[in-house]
Write a protein that holds these residues in place. Structure first.
Motif, short mmCIF file in Angstrom:
data_model
loop_
_atom_site.label_atom_id
_atom_site.label_comp_id
_atom_site.label_asym_id
_atom_site.label_seq_id
_atom_site.Cartn_x
_atom_site.Cartn_y
_atom_site.Cartn_z
N ASN A 190 -14.82 -1.01 5.63
CA ASN A 190 -16.11 -0.97 4.94
C ASN A 190 -17.00 -2.14 5.33
O ASN A 190 -17.95 -2.44 4.63
N GLN A 191 -16.68 -2.80 6.45
CA GLN A 191 -17.51 -3.97 6.81
C GLN A 191 -18.97 -3.56 6.86
O GLN A 191 -19.32 -2.53 7.42
N GLY A 192 -19.81 -4.33 6.22
CA GLY A 192 -21.25 -4.01 6.28
C GLY A 192 -21.68 -3.12 5.15
O GLY A 192 -22.55 -3.47 4.38
N GLN A 193 -21.00 -1.96 4.98
CA GLN A 193 -21.47 -1.14 3.85
C GLN A 193 -21.01 -1.78 2.54
O GLN A 193 -20.11 -2.57 2.52
N ASP A 194 -21.61 -1.31 1.44
CA ASP A 194 -21.18 -1.81 0.15
C ASP A 194 -19.85 -1.17 -0.20
O ASP A 194 -19.79 0.01 -0.50
N ALA A 195 -18.79 -1.94 -0.11
CA ALA A 195 -17.46 -1.36 -0.33
C ALA A 195 -16.95 -1.77 -1.69
O ALA A 195 -17.40 -2.73 -2.27
N GLU A 196 -16.00 -0.99 -2.19
CA GLU A 196 -15.32 -1.38 -3.44
C GLU A 196 -13.85 -1.58 -3.10
O GLU A 196 -13.26 -0.71 -2.48
N PHE A 197 -13.33 -2.75 -3.46
CA PHE A 197 -11.87 -2.87 -3.29
C PHE A 197 -11.33 -3.73 -4.42
O PHE A 197 -12.08 -4.40 -5.11
N GLY A 198 -10.01 -3.69 -4.61
CA GLY A 198 -9.40 -4.39 -5.74
C GLY A 198 -8.39 -5.41 -5.27
O GLY A 198 -8.32 -5.74 -4.07
N LYS A 199 -7.58 -5.87 -6.23
CA LYS A 199 -6.65 -6.96 -5.93
C LYS A 199 -5.55 -6.53 -4.97
O LYS A 199 -4.85 -7.36 -4.39
N GLU A 200 -5.46 -5.18 -4.70
CA GLU A 200 -4.39 -4.75 -3.79
C GLU A 200 -4.63 -5.28 -2.37
O GLU A 200 -3.71 -5.30 -1.54
N VAL A 201 -5.87 -5.78 -2.07
CA VAL A 201 -6.08 -6.35 -0.72
C VAL A 201 -5.18 -7.58 -0.53
O VAL A 201 -4.74 -7.86 0.58
N ASP A 202 -4.90 -8.29 -1.63
CA ASP A 202 -4.02 -9.47 -1.53
C ASP A 202 -2.57 -9.05 -1.29
O ASP A 202 -1.83 -9.75 -0.59
N TRP A 203 -2.18 -7.91 -1.87
CA TRP A 203 -0.78 -7.46 -1.69
C TRP A 203 -0.55 -7.04 -0.24
O TRP A 203 0.53 -7.24 0.30
N TRP A 204 -1.58 -6.51 0.44
CA TRP A 204 -1.46 -6.20 1.87
C TRP A 204 -1.05 -7.47 2.61
O TRP A 204 -0.10 -7.49 3.39
N SER A 205 -1.78 -8.58 2.32
CA SER A 205 -1.53 -9.84 3.04
C SER A 205 -0.11 -10.34 2.80
O SER A 205 0.47 -11.00 3.67
N VAL A 206 0.46 -10.04 1.62
CA VAL A 206 1.85 -10.44 1.34
C VAL A 206 2.78 -9.72 2.32
O VAL A 206 3.72 -10.32 2.85
N GLY A 207 2.48 -8.45 2.63
CA GLY A 207 3.28 -7.71 3.60
C GLY A 207 3.22 -8.36 4.97
O GLY A 207 4.24 -8.52 5.66
N VAL A 208 2.02 -8.79 5.36
CA VAL A 208 1.85 -9.48 6.66
C VAL A 208 2.66 -10.77 6.66
O VAL A 208 3.34 -11.11 7.63
N PHE A 209 2.62 -11.47 5.53
CA PHE A 209 3.32 -12.76 5.38
C PHE A 209 4.83 -12.57 5.53
O PHE A 209 5.49 -13.32 6.28
N ILE A 210 5.41 -11.55 4.88
CA ILE A 210 6.86 -11.34 4.96
C ILE A 210 7.25 -11.03 6.40
O ILE A 210 8.18 -11.61 6.96
N TYR A 211 6.49 -10.14 7.03
CA TYR A 211 6.75 -9.77 8.43
C TYR A 211 6.74 -11.02 9.30
O TYR A 211 7.65 -11.27 10.09
N GLU A 212 5.70 -11.84 9.12
CA GLU A 212 5.55 -13.03 9.98
C GLU A 212 6.70 -14.02 9.77
O GLU A 212 7.22 -14.59 10.73
N MET A 213 7.15 -14.20 8.53
CA MET A 213 8.24 -15.16 8.28
C MET A 213 9.53 -14.65 8.92
O MET A 213 10.29 -15.43 9.49
N LEU A 214 9.76 -13.33 8.88
CA LEU A 214 11.04 -12.79 9.38
C LEU A 214 11.03 -12.54 10.87
O LEU A 214 12.03 -12.70 11.56
N ILE A 215 9.85 -12.12 11.42
CA ILE A 215 9.80 -11.73 12.84
C ILE A 215 9.28 -12.87 13.70
O ILE A 215 9.64 -12.98 14.86
N GLY A 216 8.44 -13.73 13.13
CA GLY A 216 7.93 -14.88 13.87
C GLY A 216 6.52 -14.68 14.39
O GLY A 216 5.91 -15.60 14.90
N GLU A 217 5.99 -13.44 14.23
CA GLU A 217 4.56 -13.26 14.55
C GLU A 217 3.98 -12.21 13.62
O GLU A 217 4.73 -11.49 12.97
#
Ligand code: B4Y
Length: 408
Positions: A240-267
């Motif tokens: 939704n970059q640019g348009q008026d988007a609606e999103f909630g706190k679940e955007v932070d939970w996505w980043s937690v998934g990236v964080f777990i992957y990075e800690m275990l896989i190394g990238e």
């Protein structure tokens, strides 16, 4: 009755007319009007003649940069640096973030720091770095925060080969920290290892809240600018970059998934040489998310990563934090989410002194604060107005001083 109400507002740290804000106002007005071309006007000249000395003596009595001894540069961001400092009066060590007002005015980006100040000032949570003082001078905003001697999780990941056991602990602490932030009504939007700092006890706290935004009553945010660091940004914020988007706190939970992957896989899971390819990988996460064959990673770790790195409607955490806490990835025989705070962290920083900075990368200070980069404005620009009300003190201040007087 009006007298009482007025007095209450003057003493209320959250009121826009509290004493600190009023002192900021008179100081800002003098600093914005004290330029030769304006003082040719009689009314301005008279005003400056009446208030210039008042503001000078006021500034000498309020908190200022020279009340702190600069020890070391421990971090740098877009608009400033964080220094390890020692408070001359109390001898206490703090992390002092300095944001350059000139840069913010030039880039018309002078409002993002309010969320950071308000969150750290009022969170009163073990999971969020505490703000001790906020003050300013004509050049900088200053945030004096608790020092986190263990450094950030990027430093930890580059120093150690992080096991699944360690990942489980830090992820659980991150979940609790984000739950606390969401509870306050904010979405972080830039959750990444750089923003997770290790305290003296070895537990982590969230830091760097410049990208935070307040949710509305519906628990969503309408905002078009995609903020955050490419590798950790969720597809819905990207799409939704640019348009008026609606999103909630679940955007932070996505980043937690990236964080777990990075800690275990190394990238990070969607990393690519070119930024546009990273974006493509994130948008096509259903097919681009891969686990290397040689990665030692358990089925339950893979499962929680996939549950976080999924489309917003079915993402883990969408319904409640409890559905995250209940995931079998966190099951272990040493702690649970209610005893986590008392569990023994994987790493307890070894510190030689209260100002030990061994867990921070060496950073040379860009001493740009020589005068010539600072030219006086040509006319009244109100450059100090965006910063009125920023000053705050967690403890003694004129406001609290008055409060403690008997007669109030
Ligand atoms: C684009 N607009 C809208 C805005 C989006 C959000 C935003 N955030 C900025 N932020 C900055 O300019 C900045 C300055 C210094 C340090 C740091 C962090 C990044 C490096 C370390 N750091 C930090 O805050 N460290 C920290 C914090 C608290 C305690 C301790 C310790 N010990 C250390 C950030 S500029 C800016 C523009």
């Amino acid at each position: 009755m009006e007298q009482e109400e007025l007095l209450r507002q003057l003493l209320d740290a959250r009121s826009p007319i509290n004493i600190e804000s009023l002192l900021d106002t008179i100081t800002a007005l003098v600093n914005d009007c004290k330029i030769p071309v304006l003082m040719r006007m009689k009314s301005i000249d008279n005003f400056i003649n009446r208030y210039e000395r008042v503001v000078e003596s006021l500034s000498s009595m309020r908190m200022k940069a020279c009340d702190f001894r600069q020890l070391k540069v421990i971090g740098r961001g877009a608009f400033g640096e964080v220094h390890l400092v020692r408070h001359n009066k109390s001898n206490t060590v703090y992390a002092m973030k300095m944001l350059n007002k000139d840069d913010m005015i030039k880039r018309a980006d002078s409002a993002f720091f309010w969320e950071e100040r308000d969150i750290m000032a009022h969170a009163n949570s073990d999971w969020i770095v505490r703000l001790q003082y906020a003050f300013q001078d004509p050049r900088y905003l200053y945030m004096v925060m608790e020092y986190m001697p263990g450094g950030d999780l990027v430093n930890l990941m580059t120093t150690y080969d992080v096991s699944e056991k360690w990942t489980r602990f830090y992820t659980a602490e991150l979940v609790e920290a984000l739950a606390a932030l969401h509870e306050m009504g904010y979405i972080h939007r830039d959750v990444k290892p750089d923003n997770m700092l290790i305290s003296r006890s070895g537990h982590i706290k969230l830091a760097d809240f410049g990208t935070c935004v307040k949710m509305n009553e519906g628990g969503v945010v309408r905002c078009s600018t995609a903020v955050g660091t490419p590798d950790y940004i969720s597809p819905e914020v990207l799409r939704n970059q640019g348009q008026d988007a609606e999103f909630g706190k679940e955007v932070d939970w996505w980043s937690v998934g990236v964080f777990i992957y990075e800690m275990l896989i190394g990238e990070t899971p969607f990393y690519a040489e070119a930024l546009v390819s990273t974006y493509t990988n994130i948008m096509n996460h259903k097919t681009s998310l891969k686990f290397p064959d040689d990665a030692q990673i358990s089925e339950k770790a893979k499962d929680i990563i996939k549950r976080f790195l999924s489309a917003a409607p079915e993402r883990l955490g969408k319904n409640s934090v409890d559905e995250i806490r209940a995931h079998r990835f966190f099951v272990n025989d040493e702690w649970n989410f209610s005893t986590l705070r008392n569990a023994t962290p994987p790493i307890i920083p070894t510190l030689k002194s209260d100002d030990d900075t061994t867990h921070f990368e060496e950073i040379e200070s860009k001493d740009r604060d020589n005068q010539e980069t600072f030219q006086l404005p040509k006319t009244f620009n109100g450059n100090q107005l965006p910063f009125i009300g920023f000053t705050y003190s967690n403890e003694y201040s004129p406001v609290n001083g008055l409060k403690n007087q008997k007669q109030l």
